[in-house]
Design a protein around this motif. Structure first.
Motif, PDB file in Angstrom:
ATOM      1  N   LEU A 185      -6.519  61.000  18.863  1.00 13.17           N
ATOM      2  CA  LEU A 185      -5.855  59.753  19.241  1.00 13.17           C
ATOM      3  C   LEU A 185      -4.343  59.866  19.073  1.00 13.17           C
ATOM      4  CD1 LEU A 185      -8.258  57.172  17.535  1.00 13.17           C
ATOM      5  CD2 LEU A 185      -8.243  57.924  19.924  1.00 13.17           C
ATOM      6  N   PRO A 186      -3.587  59.313  19.989  1.00 14.31           N
ATOM      7  CA  PRO A 186      -2.123  59.360  19.869  1.00 14.31           C
ATOM      8  C   PRO A 186      -1.632  58.389  18.802  1.00 14.31           C
ATOM      9  CG  PRO A 186      -2.740  58.015  21.747  1.00 14.31           C
ATOM     10  CD  PRO A 186      -4.028  58.591  21.207  1.00 14.31           C
ATOM     11  N   ASP A 187      -0.448  58.635  18.298  1.00 11.78           N
ATOM     12  CA  ASP A 187       0.149  57.721  17.316  1.00 11.78           C
ATOM     13  C   ASP A 187       0.555  56.404  17.958  1.00 11.78           C
ATOM     14  OD1 ASP A 187      -0.126  59.562  15.256  1.00 11.78           O
ATOM     15  OD2 ASP A 187       1.830  60.484  15.663  1.00 11.78           O
ATOM     16  N   ARG A 188       0.877  56.457  19.264  1.00 15.86           N
ATOM     17  CA  ARG A 188       1.301  55.246  19.968  1.00 15.86           C
ATOM     18  C   ARG A 188       0.587  55.165  21.306  1.00 15.86           C
ATOM     19  NH1 ARG A 188       7.924  55.172  19.139  1.00 15.86           N
ATOM     20  NH2 ARG A 188       7.898  55.259  16.827  1.00 15.86           N
ATOM     21  N   VAL A 189       0.341  53.942  21.756  1.00 13.13           N
ATOM     22  CA  VAL A 189      -0.257  53.724  23.078  1.00 13.13           C
ATOM     23  C   VAL A 189       0.641  52.776  23.856  1.00 13.13           C
ATOM     24  CG1 VAL A 189      -2.599  54.096  22.259  1.00 13.13           C
ATOM     25  CG2 VAL A 189      -1.659  51.786  22.256  1.00 13.13           C
ATOM     26  N   PRO A 190       0.593  52.823  25.188  1.00 10.09           N
ATOM     27  CA  PRO A 190       1.412  51.903  25.990  1.00 10.09           C
ATOM     28  C   PRO A 190       1.070  50.446  25.678  1.00 10.09           C
ATOM     29  CG  PRO A 190       0.539  53.673  27.348  1.00 10.09           C
ATOM     30  CD  PRO A 190      -0.141  53.797  26.027  1.00 10.09           C
ATOM     31  N   HIS A 191       2.099  49.613  25.693  1.00  7.04           N
ATOM     32  CA  HIS A 191       1.910  48.190  25.419  1.00  7.04           C
ATOM     33  C   HIS A 191       0.891  47.581  26.372  1.00  7.04           C
ATOM     34  CE1 HIS A 191       2.844  43.870  25.404  1.00  7.04           C
ATOM     35  NE2 HIS A 191       3.280  44.058  24.163  1.00  7.04           N
ATOM     36  N   ALA A 192       0.935  47.990  27.634  1.00  7.24           N
ATOM     37  CA  ALA A 192       0.006  47.430  28.624  1.00  7.24           C
ATOM     38  C   ALA A 192      -1.440  47.758  28.272  1.00  7.24           C
ATOM     39  CB  ALA A 192       0.341  47.965  30.014  1.00  7.24           C
ATOM     40  N   ASP A 193      -1.686  48.973  27.764  1.00  8.16           N
ATOM     41  CA  ASP A 193      -3.041  49.349  27.379  1.00  8.16           C
ATOM     42  C   ASP A 193      -3.499  48.568  26.155  1.00  8.16           C
ATOM     43  OD1 ASP A 193      -3.065  51.121  29.459  1.00  8.16           O
ATOM     44  OD2 ASP A 193      -2.864  52.921  28.228  1.00  8.16           O
ATOM     45  N   ALA A 194      -2.606  48.364  25.201  1.00 10.81           N
ATOM     46  CA  ALA A 194      -2.949  47.588  24.009  1.00 10.81           C
ATOM     47  C   ALA A 194      -3.275  46.147  24.374  1.00 10.81           C
ATOM     48  CB  ALA A 194      -1.800  47.632  23.004  1.00 10.81           C
ATOM     49  N   ALA A 195      -2.473  45.565  25.250  1.00  9.79           N
ATOM     50  CA  ALA A 195      -2.720  44.186  25.669  1.00  9.79           C
ATOM     51  C   ALA A 195      -4.031  44.069  26.443  1.00  9.79           C
ATOM     52  CB  ALA A 195      -1.553  43.684  26.515  1.00  9.79           C
ATOM     53  N   PHE A 196      -4.266  45.023  27.324  1.00  8.47           N
ATOM     54  CA  PHE A 196      -5.512  45.029  28.098  1.00  8.47           C
ATOM     55  C   PHE A 196      -6.728  45.083  27.160  1.00  8.47           C
ATOM     56  CE2 PHE A 196      -9.064  47.275  29.985  1.00  8.47           C
ATOM     57  CZ  PHE A 196      -9.175  46.740  31.260  1.00  8.47           C
ATOM     58  N   THR A 197      -6.677  45.988  26.191  1.00  3.20           N
ATOM     59  CA  THR A 197      -7.819  46.176  25.302  1.00  3.20           C
ATOM     60  C   THR A 197      -8.008  44.982  24.374  1.00  3.20           C
ATOM     61  OG1 THR A 197      -7.453  48.565  25.409  1.00  3.20           O
ATOM     62  CG2 THR A 197      -8.874  47.765  23.645  1.00  3.20           C
ATOM     63  N   ALA A 198      -6.928  44.360  23.937  1.00  7.01           N
ATOM     64  CA  ALA A 198      -7.051  43.157  23.105  1.00  7.01           C
ATOM     65  C   ALA A 198      -7.776  42.050  23.863  1.00  7.01           C
ATOM     66  CB  ALA A 198      -5.675  42.683  22.658  1.00  7.01           C
ATOM     67  N   GLY A 199      -7.437  41.890  25.122  1.00  8.34           N
ATOM     68  CA  GLY A 199      -8.104  40.870  25.929  1.00  8.34           C
ATOM     69  C   GLY A 199      -9.576  41.177  26.116  1.00  8.34           C
ATOM     70  N   ARG A 200      -9.899  42.454  26.337  1.00  3.28           N
ATOM     71  CA  ARG A 200     -11.296  42.839  26.515  1.00  3.28           C
ATOM     72  C   ARG A 200     -12.086  42.693  25.211  1.00  3.28           C
ATOM     73  NH1 ARG A 200      -9.691  42.708  31.193  1.00  3.28           N
ATOM     74  NH2 ARG A 200     -10.617  43.933  32.902  1.00  3.28           N
ATOM     75  N   ALA A 201     -11.458  42.964  24.077  1.00  4.08           N
ATOM     76  CA  ALA A 201     -12.148  42.795  22.799  1.00  4.08           C
ATOM     77  C   ALA A 201     -12.495  41.327  22.555  1.00  4.08           C
ATOM     78  CB  ALA A 201     -11.285  43.336  21.659  1.00  4.08           C
ATOM     79  N   ALA A 202     -11.561  40.442  22.896  1.00  6.22           N
ATOM     80  CA  ALA A 202     -11.852  39.015  22.769  1.00  6.22           C
ATOM     81  C   ALA A 202     -12.983  38.611  23.710  1.00  6.22           C
ATOM     82  CB  ALA A 202     -10.588  38.205  23.070  1.00  6.22           C
ATOM     83  N   LEU A 203     -12.939  39.135  24.931  1.00  8.17           N
ATOM     84  CA  LEU A 203     -13.994  38.837  25.889  1.00  8.17           C
ATOM     85  C   LEU A 203     -15.339  39.393  25.413  1.00  8.17           C
ATOM     86  CD1 LEU A 203     -14.823  37.704  28.654  1.00  8.17           C
ATOM     87  CD2 LEU A 203     -14.188  39.929  29.652  1.00  8.17           C
ATOM     88  N   ALA A 204     -15.328  40.540  24.734  1.00  7.56           N
ATOM     89  CA  ALA A 204     -16.567  41.141  24.249  1.00  7.56           C
ATOM     90  C   ALA A 204     -17.284  40.224  23.270  1.00  7.56           C
ATOM     91  CB  ALA A 204     -16.276  42.494  23.600  1.00  7.56           C
TER      92      ALA A 204
END
Length: 293
Positions: A185-204
């Protein structure tokens, strides 16, 4: 002397976007008999359809023993000796929470010996072994869990999964290491990917408890799975193939097992699973169980 019989479920963590936060208890069980004796340590290990026993220690380094000792220390107990019989069904190093189940077994046994109900400290003790609470909370509480930490304190809440969800696991012969895959895993991820995944986690959370029809979208992830795909290419390809067929599939925990959240309990006939052991595993409703004799 006191005999404890412990039954603990397997678990699947992450569920796609819920990295270190979401977990599901599955009806595949390790069973342990722990007897307090006059002195010494004796360990017997039997596998039931889950690989060999050569890599399981039979001394104080055994994970159940370590967790039991830690639980006893926390509760002020000093048992003179322990005889442990382990009947393992959860495959090791496959992403089904075998280490968390062992830890939960040990902690639950200590609490049962002290005649105390499992509490928030029990989760804390179990989660400290891995540094996150998703698998441990699922095995401890059963059902669907949301886990998080507040500083150094681990927390979790059990939610009721929707009754239509029928998980299927596809388990390959390949083993995987959580430490090794975390190293990809990288130390940092793009902000867009983090935001996308946060939304999907809430939806999950919503999909798993109320709207199974949203599970395909809810299990999308951009935070961790594609970074670790090289560790288990066949599993990653199976996830891709299942999702192309409309099945909500994800890598289970650190892999390489594939978790499919279905409503039928089967996988599509056209998907190649020849190198996987495919099994429907219902959601375990109650978590660890301990009986004293």
């Amino acid at each position: 002397m006191t005999l404890l019989k412990i039954k603990v479920p397997a678990s699947s963590a992450n569920l796609g976007p819920g990295f270190d936060a979401l977990g599901l208890a599955l009806a595949l069980y390790d069973r342990v008999e722990l007897q307090i004796t006059d002195a010494g340590l004796k360990i017997e290990v039997t596998d039931v359809g889950a690989g060999g026993v050569d890599d399981v220690p039979t001394d104080e380094s055994h994970l159940v023993v370590r967790a039991f000792r830690r639980g006893c220390e926390h509760l002020g107990l000093r048992p003179p000796g322990v005889h442990l019989r382990c009947f393992n069904a959860i495959p090791h190093a496959r992403g089904l929470g075998s280490s968390a189940s062992a830890v939960v077994t040990g902690v639950a046994a200590a609490y049962a010996l002290a005649e105390k109900p499992l509490d928030d400290d029990a989760l804390q003790l179990a989660a400290e072994f891995e540094g996150h609470a998703d698998n441990a909370a699922a095995s401890l509480l059963g059902g669907f869990v949301v886990a998080w930490n507040e500083g150094e304190r681990f927390r979790a809440e059990r939610l009721q999964p929707h009754h239509d969800i029928r998980p299927v696991v596809a388990v390959p012969a390949l083993r995987s290491s959580t430490d090794a895959t975390r190293g990809l895993l990288p130390d940092r991820v793009p902000h867009a990917d983090a935001a996308f995944t946060a939304g999907r986690a809430a939806l999950a959370v919503h999909a798993l408890t109320a709207r199974p029809d949203l599970l395909l979208s809810a299990t999308e992830d951009r935070l961790h799975q594609h970074y670790r795909a090289s560790a288990y290419p066949a599993s990653s390809e199976l996830v891709r193939a299942l999702r192309a067929e409309g099945v909500a599939a994800a890598i289970s925990g650190a892999g390489p097992t594939v978790l499919a959240l279905t409503t039928e309990g089967i996988l599509p006939a056209g998907v190649d699973v020849t190198s996987f052991d495919v099994t429907e595993l219902p959601i375990d409703p109650g978590g660890v169980q301990v009986a004293a004799q």
